[in-house]
Design a protein around this motif. Structure first.
Motif, mmCIF file in Angstrom:
data_model
loop_
_atom_site.group_PDB
_atom_site.id
_atom_site.type_symbol
_atom_site.label_atom_id
_atom_site.label_comp_id
_atom_site.label_asym_id
_atom_site.label_seq_id
_atom_site.Cartn_x
_atom_site.Cartn_y
_atom_site.Cartn_z
ATOM 1 N N UNK A 313 0.819 -1.211 0.000
ATOM 2 C CA UNK A 313 0.000 0.000 0.000
ATOM 3 C C UNK A 313 0.852 1.259 0.000
ATOM 4 N N UNK A 314 1.921 1.250 0.792
ATOM 5 C CA UNK A 314 2.775 2.438 0.895
ATOM 6 C C UNK A 314 3.538 2.668 -0.411
ATOM 7 N N UNK A 315 4.182 1.614 -0.938
ATOM 8 C CA UNK A 315 5.025 1.776 -2.132
ATOM 9 C C UNK A 315 4.166 2.050 -3.368
ATOM 10 N N UNK A 316 3.138 1.237 -3.555
ATOM 11 C CA UNK A 316 2.247 1.437 -4.700
ATOM 12 C C UNK A 316 1.519 2.776 -4.582
ATOM 13 N N UNK A 317 0.979 3.052 -3.393
ATOM 14 C CA UNK A 317 0.231 4.285 -3.196
ATOM 15 C C UNK A 317 1.067 5.524 -3.419
ATOM 16 N N UNK A 318 2.337 5.469 -3.022
ATOM 17 C CA UNK A 318 3.209 6.635 -3.154
ATOM 18 C C UNK A 318 3.594 6.936 -4.590
ATOM 19 N N UNK A 319 3.326 6.017 -5.509
ATOM 20 C CA UNK A 319 3.834 6.194 -6.869
ATOM 21 C C UNK A 319 2.782 6.116 -7.972
ATOM 22 N N UNK A 320 1.635 5.466 -7.750
ATOM 23 C CA UNK A 320 0.762 5.175 -8.890
ATOM 24 C C UNK A 320 0.159 6.427 -9.515
ATOM 25 N N UNK A 321 -0.170 7.466 -8.736
ATOM 26 C CA UNK A 321 -0.753 8.661 -9.332
ATOM 27 C C UNK A 321 0.308 9.616 -9.870
ATOM 28 N N UNK A 322 1.570 9.263 -9.723
ATOM 29 C CA UNK A 322 2.618 10.041 -10.365
ATOM 30 C C UNK A 322 2.599 9.825 -11.871
ATOM 31 N N UNK A 323 1.965 8.747 -12.341
ATOM 32 C CA UNK A 323 1.864 8.495 -13.772
ATOM 33 C C UNK A 323 1.102 9.601 -14.498
ATOM 34 N N UNK A 324 -0.155 9.893 -14.115
ATOM 35 C CA UNK A 324 -0.861 11.008 -14.739
ATOM 36 C C UNK A 324 -0.174 12.357 -14.537
ATOM 37 N N UNK A 325 0.481 12.541 -13.387
ATOM 38 C CA UNK A 325 1.226 13.781 -13.169
ATOM 39 C C UNK A 325 2.338 13.916 -14.197
ATOM 40 N N UNK A 326 3.115 12.842 -14.377
ATOM 41 C CA UNK A 326 4.225 12.874 -15.338
ATOM 42 C C UNK A 326 3.714 13.079 -16.758
ATOM 43 N N UNK A 327 2.622 12.420 -17.120
ATOM 44 C CA UNK A 327 2.069 12.554 -18.468
ATOM 45 C C UNK A 327 1.626 13.988 -18.744
ATOM 46 N N UNK A 328 0.962 14.607 -17.776
ATOM 47 C CA UNK A 328 0.498 15.982 -17.942
ATOM 48 C C UNK A 328 1.665 16.946 -18.064
ATOM 49 N N UNK A 329 2.690 16.749 -17.244
ATOM 50 C CA UNK A 329 3.873 17.614 -17.292
ATOM 51 C C UNK A 329 4.586 17.474 -18.640
ATOM 52 N N UNK A 330 4.704 16.248 -19.148
ATOM 53 C CA UNK A 330 5.362 16.027 -20.447
ATOM 54 C C UNK A 330 4.582 16.721 -21.563
ATOM 55 N N UNK A 331 3.257 16.596 -21.551
ATOM 56 C CA UNK A 331 2.437 17.259 -22.578
ATOM 57 C C UNK A 331 2.613 18.767 -22.514
ATOM 58 N N UNK A 332 2.632 19.312 -21.328
ATOM 59 C CA UNK A 332 2.780 20.757 -21.166
ATOM 60 C C UNK A 332 4.159 21.219 -21.625
ATOM 61 N N UNK A 333 5.163 20.417 -21.348
ATOM 62 C CA UNK A 333 6.538 20.801 -21.687
ATOM 63 C C UNK A 333 6.811 20.708 -23.187
ATOM 64 N N UNK A 334 6.273 19.698 -23.840
ATOM 65 C CA UNK A 334 6.670 19.401 -25.219
ATOM 66 C C UNK A 334 5.701 19.902 -26.284
ATOM 67 N N UNK A 335 4.554 20.419 -25.857
ATOM 68 C CA UNK A 335 3.567 20.899 -26.825
ATOM 69 C C UNK A 335 3.314 22.383 -26.628
ATOM 70 N N UNK A 336 2.963 23.094 -27.689
ATOM 71 C CA UNK A 336 2.595 24.497 -27.550
ATOM 72 C C UNK A 336 1.305 24.626 -26.751
ATOM 73 N N UNK A 337 1.112 25.805 -26.198
ATOM 74 C CA UNK A 337 -0.017 26.066 -25.310
ATOM 75 C C UNK A 337 -1.349 25.611 -25.896
#
Length: 399
Positions: A313-337
């Motif tokens: 619970x601790x290891x999985x919980x601490x990391x699983x929602x970082x996936x959508x966070x990382x995806x959103x950050x990548x889209x914002x960084x690599x695409x125009x507004x």
């Protein structure tokens, strides 16, 4: 003078992101992940196979695919704020309606509608969160996105407290669980409205599709997100059923779910909100996939019990929602507004395809001689493949 005005601005931005997070509470915390808590009693009372149980999540994911694919168009036609709030309202009504029937086809339809509506809520809410700090640095933008994503963990915690209580009411307890989450979702419309009206609308033309060169530059991230979605959701769909089959009681399972949600909230805010904006290219998604993989392993390699469940619970919980966070950050960084909504939506489509396939295949494997453990091994394998795919992602200038 600059120092004294900066902090209130950051605090206000965080409050707006937290208000928007009401959408992610409902979209993933309730509609998707709480199903893991309600699956065992529904499986038992309604006499489902594990394939049927997985099929419910597949129906939800199919709706999610369509919702993600149409979110950019809907936001462009009707406005992001309006679409965010209306889709959230539909999600709440779908949760309430799920308590009203035992018919398998009707429940499939409701899971589909819920998936469609929550995908629109989640995608458009992610874009609104990205726009809170449009002119700020990547790191602060990532932090605001993480605050929004923390709503998922909050939803997991709430469902971890509410659903086990509802299940004490007997065979109809699963109905009460859906009913209570639907009622909370209606209340969530208030902070969601306050948050949406506080986001300054972006100016300029907005595309609903990506150019071919933009698709090519994000190809490794698309592959990563598809595999990641299949891997992590297979675990989330059947982990509670596994814990119950191994003899863990209701209080232990509720504790597991609350710990998972708390770990998600704390790590998303304290770690991933800062880390996702600093790591380059595919480093963040690869790291996320590896950590989620490590979160699955305790239930596969250790004797199933409270210690293994808590570590997972601790290891999985601490990391699983970082996936959508990382995806959103990548889209914002690599695409125009103007392409953010289309980019986040298309990445979410890939994510949703994985979430549609994963539970169904995992459910079929769980019906085999090896039981639910077979499905979790599939989850682990997919997460490793996702990490490898992410390493092929390279940085690009937004254009």
């Amino acid at each position: 003078m600059t120092t004294t005005t900066a902090e209130p601005t950051i605090a206000r931005q965080a409050l707006v992101a937290l208000a928007l997070a009401s959408g992610s509470v409902v979209a993933l915390g309730f509609t998707r992940f709480a199903y893991a808590l309600l699956l065992p009693p529904m499986h038992e009372v309604l006499d489902w196979t594990y394939a049927q149980a997985g099929g419910m999540n597949t129906a939800n994911a199919l709706g999610y695919i369509i919702g993600a694919a149409t979110a950019a168009l809907l936001a462009r036609k009707a406005g992001g704020r309006q679409v965010f709030l209306w889709s959230l309202a539909v999600s709440a009504l779908a949760l309430l309606a799920t308590a009203a029937t035992t018919n398998f086809a009707s429940l499939l339809a409701l899971r589909f509608v819920g998936g469609l509506a929550t995908a629109v809520t989640f995608v458009v809410g992610s874009v609104l969160a990205s726009h809170i700090v449009t002119g700020a640095t990547q790191r602060r933008s990532a932090l605001m996105v993480a605050v929004y994503m923390a709503g998922v963990g909050i939803g997991v915690v709430i469902s971890g407290l509410v659903v086990p209580i509802s299940l004490t009411s007997g065979a109809s307890g699963w109905r009460l669980g859906w009913l209570l989450m639907g009622a909370i979702s209606l209340v969530a419309l208030v902070p969601a409205w306050l948050g949406a009206r506080s986001v300054t609308p972006s100016s300029g033309a907005h595309s609903v599709v990506l150019a071919s060169h933009q698709l090519r530059r994000l190809a490794p991230t698309f592959v990563w997100y598809l595999l990641y979605g299949a891997g992590y959701v297979s675990y989330m769909t059947f982990v509670i059923a596994l814990l119950k089959s191994e003899g863990l009681g209701g209080s232990a399972i509720a504790l597991y779910f609350v710990v998972l949600g708390l770990a998600s909230v704390v790590a998303t805010l304290a770690v991933w909100g800062h880390l996702a904006g600093r790591l380059r290219a595919g480093q963040a998604p690869a790291l996320v996939a590896v950590l989620v993989f490590l979160g699955v392993l305790p239930l596969l390699l250790l004797p199933t019990g409270i210690p293994a469940a808590m570590v997972s619970a601790v290891v999985f919980g601490a990391s699983f929602m970082a996936g959508p966070t990382a995806a959103t950050v990548i889209a914002r960084r690599m695409l125009p507004h103007g392409s953010w909504t289309a980019g986040i939506a298309l990445l979410t489509v890939a994510f949703s395809v994985g979430q549609a396939i994963g539970p169904l295949v995992s459910g079929l494997l769980s019906d085999s001689a090896g039981g639910i453990t077979n499905g979790l091994w599939l989850s682990a394998a997919l997460l490793i493949l996702a990490a490898v795919a992410a390493l092929f992602q390279r940085d690009h200038h937004a254009s």
